[in-house]
Design a protein around this motif. Structure first.
Motif, mmCIF file in Angstrom:
data_model
loop_
_atom_site.group_PDB
_atom_site.id
_atom_site.type_symbol
_atom_site.label_atom_id
_atom_site.label_comp_id
_atom_site.label_asym_id
_atom_site.label_seq_id
_atom_site.Cartn_x
_atom_site.Cartn_y
_atom_site.Cartn_z
ATOM 1 N N ALA A 1 -8.106 2.413 10.019
ATOM 2 C CA ALA A 1 -6.681 2.620 9.738
ATOM 3 C C ALA A 1 -6.427 2.498 8.235
ATOM 4 C CB ALA A 1 -5.837 1.598 10.490
ATOM 5 N N VAL A 2 -5.496 3.309 7.743
ATOM 6 C CA VAL A 2 -5.041 3.241 6.354
ATOM 7 C C VAL A 2 -3.742 2.453 6.343
ATOM 8 C CG1 VAL A 2 -4.168 4.545 4.383
ATOM 9 C CG2 VAL A 2 -6.089 5.441 5.751
ATOM 10 N N VAL A 3 -3.729 1.320 5.611
ATOM 11 C CA VAL A 3 -2.545 0.464 5.525
ATOM 12 C C VAL A 3 -2.108 0.379 4.067
ATOM 13 C CG1 VAL A 3 -1.612 -1.839 5.969
ATOM 14 C CG2 VAL A 3 -3.335 -0.870 7.514
ATOM 15 N N VAL A 4 -0.820 0.633 3.820
ATOM 16 C CA VAL A 4 -0.254 0.504 2.476
ATOM 17 C C VAL A 4 0.879 -0.504 2.532
ATOM 18 C CG1 VAL A 4 -0.907 2.798 1.672
ATOM 19 C CG2 VAL A 4 1.287 2.481 2.807
ATOM 20 N N GLU A 5 1.102 -1.197 1.408
ATOM 21 C CA GLU A 5 2.217 -2.142 1.332
ATOM 22 C C GLU A 5 2.703 -2.256 -0.108
ATOM 23 O OE1 GLU A 5 -0.287 -6.289 1.377
ATOM 24 O OE2 GLU A 5 0.459 -5.511 3.256
ATOM 25 N N SER A 6 3.994 -2.567 -0.232
ATOM 26 C CA SER A 6 4.591 -2.700 -1.557
ATOM 27 C C SER A 6 5.857 -3.532 -1.456
ATOM 28 C CB SER A 6 4.933 -1.315 -2.124
ATOM 29 O OG SER A 6 5.574 -1.446 -3.382
ATOM 30 N N ALA A 7 6.102 -4.325 -2.478
ATOM 31 C CA ALA A 7 7.339 -5.107 -2.543
ATOM 32 C C ALA A 7 8.517 -4.211 -2.929
ATOM 33 C CB ALA A 7 7.193 -6.246 -3.546
ATOM 34 N N GLN A 8 8.230 -3.107 -3.643
ATOM 35 C CA GLN A 8 9.261 -2.190 -4.114
ATOM 36 C C GLN A 8 9.110 -0.835 -3.426
ATOM 37 O OE1 GLN A 8 11.530 -3.417 -6.212
ATOM 38 N NE2 GLN A 8 10.391 -5.343 -6.227
ATOM 39 N N PRO A 9 10.184 -0.064 -3.303
ATOM 40 C CA PRO A 9 10.060 1.293 -2.753
ATOM 41 C C PRO A 9 9.107 2.123 -3.621
ATOM 42 C CG PRO A 9 12.362 0.660 -2.902
ATOM 43 C CD PRO A 9 11.575 -0.392 -3.631
ATOM 44 N N ILE A 10 8.240 2.894 -2.977
ATOM 45 C CA ILE A 10 7.281 3.728 -3.710
ATOM 46 C C ILE A 10 6.801 4.832 -2.781
ATOM 47 C CG2 ILE A 10 5.220 2.378 -3.138
ATOM 48 C CD1 ILE A 10 4.391 2.816 -6.156
ATOM 49 N N SER A 11 6.334 5.903 -3.369
ATOM 50 C CA SER A 11 5.757 6.989 -2.579
ATOM 51 C C SER A 11 4.431 7.378 -3.209
ATOM 52 C CB SER A 11 6.719 8.179 -2.517
ATOM 53 O OG SER A 11 7.000 8.648 -3.819
ATOM 54 N N GLY A 12 3.721 8.267 -2.540
ATOM 55 C CA GLY A 12 2.437 8.704 -3.055
ATOM 56 C C GLY A 12 1.758 9.641 -2.091
#
Length: 117
Positions: A38-49
């Motif tokens: 699985a690919v998991v992403v996380e961020s404290a701030q809104p972001i895209s990519g």
């Protein structure tokens, strides 16, 4: 703002998650007769990519290759699973997974998993 770091051992792969404002991307690998990647992403701030995941298996029964990827938007303060790939394996197979993420702020993240089963 102070930053914390947590280190996890998941299926033998060493993964580092950074707390704070830096976005992170990682592979979450679950072993079994069918490995789950699985690919998991996380961020404290809104972001895209955008992300790219390549999973390859090579063994006596032949080889397989799966590619997944695309754009994503992540709201701040959350983690999200972008993709899940399942691969049937047998003893002696070689499994490799490579993740590349390009965040909209120009930074990149990567993670990989390699194992002979």
């Amino acid at each position: 703002m102070a930053s914390t770091t947590t280190v996890l051992l998941v299926a033998g792969a060493l993964l580092t998650l950074s707390g704070g404002s830096t976005p992170t991307a990682r592979l979450d690998v679950t072993p079994g007769p069918s490995y789950r990647v699985a690919v998991v992403v996380e961020s404290a701030q809104p972001i895209s990519g955008t992300y790219s995941l390549v999973v390859e298996r090579v063994g006596d029964a032949g080889q397989s290759r799966s590619s997944q990827g695309g754009a994503f938007d992540l709201e701040g303060g959350q983690s999200d699973t972008l993709s899940v790939s399942a691969v049937n394996v047998t003893p002696g197979d070689r499994l490799e997974a490579r993740l590349e993420v390009e965040w909209d702020d120009g930074t990149t993240s990567s993670d990989s998993f390699e194992r002979t089963l």
